[in-house]
Scaffold this motif. Structure first.
Motif, mmCIF file in Angstrom:
data_model
loop_
_atom_site.group_PDB
_atom_site.id
_atom_site.type_symbol
_atom_site.label_atom_id
_atom_site.label_comp_id
_atom_site.label_asym_id
_atom_site.label_seq_id
_atom_site.Cartn_x
_atom_site.Cartn_y
_atom_site.Cartn_z
ATOM 1 N N ILE A 163 0.843 -1.208 0.000
ATOM 2 C CA ILE A 163 0.000 0.000 0.000
ATOM 3 C C ILE A 163 0.873 1.250 0.000
ATOM 4 C CG2 ILE A 163 -1.570 1.364 1.451
ATOM 5 C CD1 ILE A 163 -2.884 -1.381 2.200
ATOM 6 N N LYS A 164 1.919 1.264 0.814
ATOM 7 C CA LYS A 164 2.811 2.428 0.872
ATOM 8 C C LYS A 164 3.495 2.668 -0.472
ATOM 9 C CE LYS A 164 3.607 2.608 5.809
ATOM 10 N NZ LYS A 164 4.546 2.458 6.921
ATOM 11 N N GLU A 165 3.863 1.586 -1.140
ATOM 12 C CA GLU A 165 4.489 1.729 -2.456
ATOM 13 C C GLU A 165 3.502 2.330 -3.464
ATOM 14 O OE1 GLU A 165 6.985 -0.969 -5.648
ATOM 15 O OE2 GLU A 165 6.887 -1.617 -3.560
ATOM 16 N N LYS A 166 2.257 1.896 -3.408
ATOM 17 C CA LYS A 166 1.240 2.444 -4.307
ATOM 18 C C LYS A 166 0.915 3.892 -3.935
ATOM 19 C CE LYS A 166 -2.919 1.088 -6.737
ATOM 20 N NZ LYS A 166 -3.858 -0.014 -6.939
ATOM 21 N N THR A 167 0.881 4.191 -2.640
ATOM 22 C CA THR A 167 0.609 5.547 -2.170
ATOM 23 C C THR A 167 1.683 6.518 -2.663
ATOM 24 O OG1 THR A 167 -0.474 4.661 -0.204
ATOM 25 C CG2 THR A 167 0.201 6.951 -0.097
ATOM 26 N N SER A 168 2.935 6.048 -2.744
ATOM 27 C CA SER A 168 4.023 6.919 -3.220
ATOM 28 C C SER A 168 3.876 7.236 -4.707
ATOM 29 C CB SER A 168 5.384 6.278 -2.937
ATOM 30 O OG SER A 168 5.598 5.166 -3.786
ATOM 31 N N LEU A 169 3.118 6.419 -5.432
ATOM 32 C CA LEU A 169 2.921 6.633 -6.871
ATOM 33 C C LEU A 169 1.687 7.475 -7.182
ATOM 34 C CD1 LEU A 169 3.606 2.957 -8.048
ATOM 35 C CD2 LEU A 169 5.197 4.891 -8.138
ATOM 36 N N LEU A 170 0.697 7.457 -6.287
ATOM 37 C CA LEU A 170 -0.573 8.140 -6.542
ATOM 38 C C LEU A 170 -0.874 9.148 -5.439
ATOM 39 C CD1 LEU A 170 -2.681 4.963 -7.411
ATOM 40 C CD2 LEU A 170 -1.682 6.557 -9.042
ATOM 41 N N ASN A 171 -1.314 10.318 -5.822
ATOM 42 C CA ASN A 171 -1.731 11.317 -4.835
ATOM 43 C C ASN A 171 -3.108 10.967 -4.304
ATOM 44 O OD1 ASN A 171 0.603 12.793 -5.212
ATOM 45 N ND2 ASN A 171 -0.297 14.116 -6.778
ATOM 46 N N ASP A 172 -3.361 11.302 -3.062
ATOM 47 C CA ASP A 172 -4.670 11.098 -2.422
ATOM 48 C C ASP A 172 -5.156 9.652 -2.493
ATOM 49 O OD1 ASP A 172 -4.804 13.786 -1.762
ATOM 50 O OD2 ASP A 172 -5.739 14.306 -3.670
ATOM 51 N N TYR A 173 -4.236 8.705 -2.379
ATOM 52 C CA TYR A 173 -4.602 7.287 -2.413
ATOM 53 C C TYR A 173 -4.846 6.805 -0.980
ATOM 54 C CZ TYR A 173 -4.647 2.377 -3.594
ATOM 55 O OH TYR A 173 -5.031 1.075 -3.750
ATOM 56 N N LYS A 174 -5.946 6.092 -0.768
ATOM 57 C CA LYS A 174 -6.285 5.581 0.564
ATOM 58 C C LYS A 174 -6.089 4.062 0.580
ATOM 59 C CE LYS A 174 -7.931 5.866 4.748
ATOM 60 N NZ LYS A 174 -7.128 6.354 5.817
ATOM 61 N N GLY A 175 -5.146 3.625 1.384
ATOM 62 C CA GLY A 175 -4.883 2.206 1.515
ATOM 63 C C GLY A 175 -5.931 1.509 2.357
ATOM 64 N N GLU A 176 -6.187 0.239 2.019
ATOM 65 C CA GLU A 176 -7.194 -0.535 2.737
ATOM 66 C C GLU A 176 -6.768 -2.000 2.820
ATOM 67 O OE1 GLU A 176 -12.015 -1.270 2.634
ATOM 68 O OE2 GLU A 176 -11.028 -0.606 0.804
ATOM 69 N N ILE A 177 -7.007 -2.578 3.990
ATOM 70 C CA ILE A 177 -6.770 -4.003 4.214
ATOM 71 C C ILE A 177 -8.054 -4.588 4.803
ATOM 72 C CG2 ILE A 177 -5.438 -5.740 5.486
ATOM 73 C CD1 ILE A 177 -3.123 -3.711 5.589
ATOM 74 N N ILE A 178 -8.500 -5.709 4.234
ATOM 75 C CA ILE A 178 -9.695 -6.398 4.728
ATOM 76 C C ILE A 178 -9.270 -7.800 5.165
ATOM 77 C CG2 ILE A 178 -12.012 -7.225 4.165
ATOM 78 C CD1 ILE A 178 -12.001 -5.065 1.899
ATOM 79 N N ILE A 179 -9.647 -8.159 6.381
ATOM 80 C CA ILE A 179 -9.258 -9.457 6.943
ATOM 81 C C ILE A 179 -10.520 -10.231 7.295
ATOM 82 C CG2 ILE A 179 -7.992 -10.608 8.804
ATOM 83 C CD1 ILE A 179 -6.511 -7.704 8.924
ATOM 84 N N SER A 180 -10.556 -11.502 6.863
ATOM 85 C CA SER A 180 -11.730 -12.322 7.144
ATOM 86 C C SER A 180 -11.324 -13.758 7.437
ATOM 87 C CB SER A 180 -12.714 -12.270 5.967
ATOM 88 O OG SER A 180 -12.110 -12.780 4.800
ATOM 89 N N LEU A 181 -12.256 -14.486 8.033
ATOM 90 C CA LEU A 181 -12.119 -15.923 8.281
ATOM 91 C C LEU A 181 -13.306 -16.625 7.641
ATOM 92 C CD1 LEU A 181 -11.139 -16.127 12.066
ATOM 93 C CD2 LEU A 181 -9.731 -16.838 10.145
#
Length: 171
Positions: A78-96
């Protein structure tokens, strides 16, 4: 080089699992709480039913280590993608999920995704990250093998991030 030598030393000294009956729900929910505290800039969502109790025979410390390694990879992606795009919001979804005779722990991120030859990512010293040592997924693979489980790596639809699943056999 020094970091790689230290990481290799850690990898080769992996402890043997000490199996006990654990509530995977409680273990993962606790890890998610810590992850949220340490990464407030990323939206971290849980799709885990707090009322449902899934019991596994596993080593809680090693499962925590596997979870943390996956989370670190997702955050770096996510941090790598954020460095490439302005105003990018990272998200992680965890499920079982329960699938046949397995419990499936799923972590989905919206980072840079996985390379085409993703099957090599679980080998030691293979890393897509500029700062990665290539040990994280190799450790996760070893932990899953010790638990008679498996790791699955795939890209999300439209190549928007990655989906990593850990499959644990049910008791």
């Amino acid at each position: 080089i020094h970091r790689m030598v230290n990481d290799f030393s850690t990898f080769t000294k992996m402890p043997r699992p000490i199996f006990e009956n654990i509530s995977i729900n409680k273990l993962v929910l606790s890890s998610i709480s810590m992850l949220k505290l340490a990464n407030k800039e990323i939206l971290i969502r849980s799709k885990i039913d707090r009322k449902k109790n899934i019991t596994l025979k596993a080593d809680p410390n090693l499962i925590n280590q596997a979870f943390n390694n996956l989370a670190k990879n997702a955050i770096n992606s996510i941090k790598e993608k954020t460095s490439l795009l302005n105003d990018y919001k990272g998200e992680i979804i965890i499920s079982l999920e329960i699938k046949k005779s397995f419990c499936k722990l799923i972590m989905i991120d919206n980072g840079i995704g996985l390379p085409m030859n993703k099957e090599f990512l679980t080998e030691p010293y293979i890393s897509r990250s500029k700062n990665g040592s290539g040990i994280g997924l190799a450790v996760v693979k070893k932990i899953m093998q010790d638990h008679n489980g498996n790791i699955e790596l795939e890209n999300n639809k439209n190549n928007k991030g990655a989906k990593v699943s850990l499959l644990f056999p049910l008791n």
